[in-house]
Design an enzyme around this catalytic site. Structure first.
Site, PDB file in Angstrom:
ATOM      1  N   LYS A  54       0.839  -1.202   0.000  1.00  0.00           N
ATOM      2  CA  LYS A  54       0.000   0.000   0.000  1.00  0.00           C
ATOM      3  C   LYS A  54       0.878   1.258   0.000  1.00  0.00           C
ATOM      4  CE  LYS A  54      -3.898  -2.215   2.236  1.00  0.00           C
ATOM      5  NZ  LYS A  54      -4.507  -2.678   3.485  1.00  0.00           N
ATOM      6  N   GLN A  98      -4.793  -1.330   9.715  1.00  0.00           N
ATOM      7  CA  GLN A  98      -4.737  -2.663   9.114  1.00  0.00           C
ATOM      8  C   GLN A  98      -5.381  -3.694  10.054  1.00  0.00           C
ATOM      9  OE1 GLN A  98      -3.414  -3.402   5.943  1.00  0.00           O
ATOM     10  NE2 GLN A  98      -4.328  -5.393   6.328  1.00  0.00           N
ATOM     11  N   ASP A 121     -11.200   3.119   4.402  1.00  0.00           N
ATOM     12  CA  ASP A 121     -11.654   1.731   4.317  1.00  0.00           C
ATOM     13  C   ASP A 121     -13.177   1.656   4.289  1.00  0.00           C
ATOM     14  OD1 ASP A 121      -9.895  -0.339   3.992  1.00  0.00           O
ATOM     15  OD2 ASP A 121      -9.356  -0.498   6.118  1.00  0.00           O
TER      16      ASP A 121
END
Ligand code: NAP
Length: 300
Positions: A54, A98, A121
């Site tokens: 990422k 994460q 997200d």
């Protein structure tokens, strides 16, 4: 029929190029560099790989990338303090924690502490509610990537029968909301669904997000249907050498590809689109927070 292969890798490269173009414009016309912060708690090897990739792609798209790597035994208070600092940082437009988090940390509490505008997200309860009520939100990356591929392949999805197998908060449920938003008739199937084969056979669009290797066989697929395989499962592959593995999806690729009209491969389908959509969400968040027109085609 032999299915058209939906090339997620190539599509993701296109999306990343579009993102990079917007970033260039934001910098030159407004002096703004979109920034994405990724927070990793602990040393889960798969999460480390994701975070590294990422960060690399964020930089390649011309954006600012910040990583916070915290020890596995970091307290909730310390993690919340890092998020608070990022919430208040004007150079950061997207924050991703994460998952999974170590067991002593409350994931819901942590996710809901991210400012909803920076929640790239799309897991914050406010974004879930906005998506569910058809309002502008940050859209979870994996289902967003699936939607982009479906729109690209079909144009309009209106009136199509869609079956989503899986009801997780990160894939199945938001995927169903997005398909409903595009006027599909949506069925969400899960482990208690009766006659799953019959349910899937009715679908023009099948999205499999189960986490069970090659679970969906070709004889469940309506001829000509579009199959989006979200699953990423690693299987032992002794035929490739000692200790070797291979990735497979949740659908049995060969038998499904023989019946479907279009199908995403694993790897090279949904996976690459997920990171591309994370970058897209960061640019979208950056534009929204600066009161600028958001890029077209990069969100739902
Ligand atoms: P998850 O949270 O484990 O959810 C799996 C879902 O599948 C659950 O709703 C479960 O039903 C359902 N299910 C399990 N067994 C079933 C069966 N036999 N028949 C019908 N439904 C069944 O998984 P997830 O996080 O959504 O992920 C799903 C897959 O996508 C995994 O392989 C994951 O690695 C992959 N994934 C890929 C990406 C990507 O970027 N490509 C991103 C995220 C996830 P119940 O709710 O009834 O238990």
């Amino acid at each position: 029929m032999t299915a058209k292969i939906i090339d997620g890798k190539a599509f993701a490269a296109q999306v990343r190029a579009q993102v990079a173009e917007h970033v260039t414009r934001l910098k030159s016309e407004h002096g703004i560099t979109p920034g994405l912060a990724v927070v990793l708690v602990g040393e889960d090897p798969a999460s480390q790989v994701y975070v590294r990739s990422k960060g690399k792609m964020t930089v390649e798209a011309g954006m600012k990338s910040v990583e916070h790597r915290l020890d596995a035994d970091t307290s909730e208070a310390d993690l919340l303090a890092v998020i608070e600092q990022l919430n208040n940082d004007p150079e950061i437009h997207g924050i991703l924690v994460q998952l999974p988090l170590p067991g002593h940390l409350n994931e819901d509490l942590v996710i809901n502490s991210i400012s909803p505008e920076k929640d790239v997200d799309g897991f914050h309860i406010s974004n879930v509610g906005l998506l569910g009520t058809g309002q502008k939100s940050m859209v979870p990356c994996t289902p967003l990537g699936c939607l982009m591929m479906l729109r690209d392949h079909h144009g309009s999805l209106s009136g199509m029968d869609a079956v989503v197998i899986g009801r997780s908060n990160i894939v199945g449920k938001p995927m169903a909301q997005l398909l409903l938003g595009d006027s599909c008739t949506v069925t969400i199937a899960h482990s208690r669904t009766k006659d799953l084969a019959d349910v899937v056979r009715r679908a023009d669009i099948v999205v499999a997000a189960v986490g069970r290797p090659e679970m969906v066989p070709g004889d469940w697929i309506k001829p000509g249907a579009t199959v989006i395989d979200v699953g990423i499962n690693r299987l032992d592959a002794p035929e490739r050498g000692e200790g070797k593995t291979r990735l497979v999806g949740d659908v049995d690729y060969d038998s499904c590809a023989a019946v479907a009209g279009a199908i995403t491969p694993v790897p090279g389908g949904v996976g690459p689109m997920t990171i591309a959509c994370l970058l897209a969400n960061t640019v979208t968040a950056c534009c929204r927070s600066n009161g600028l027109a958001e890029p077209e085609g990069l969100t739902a």
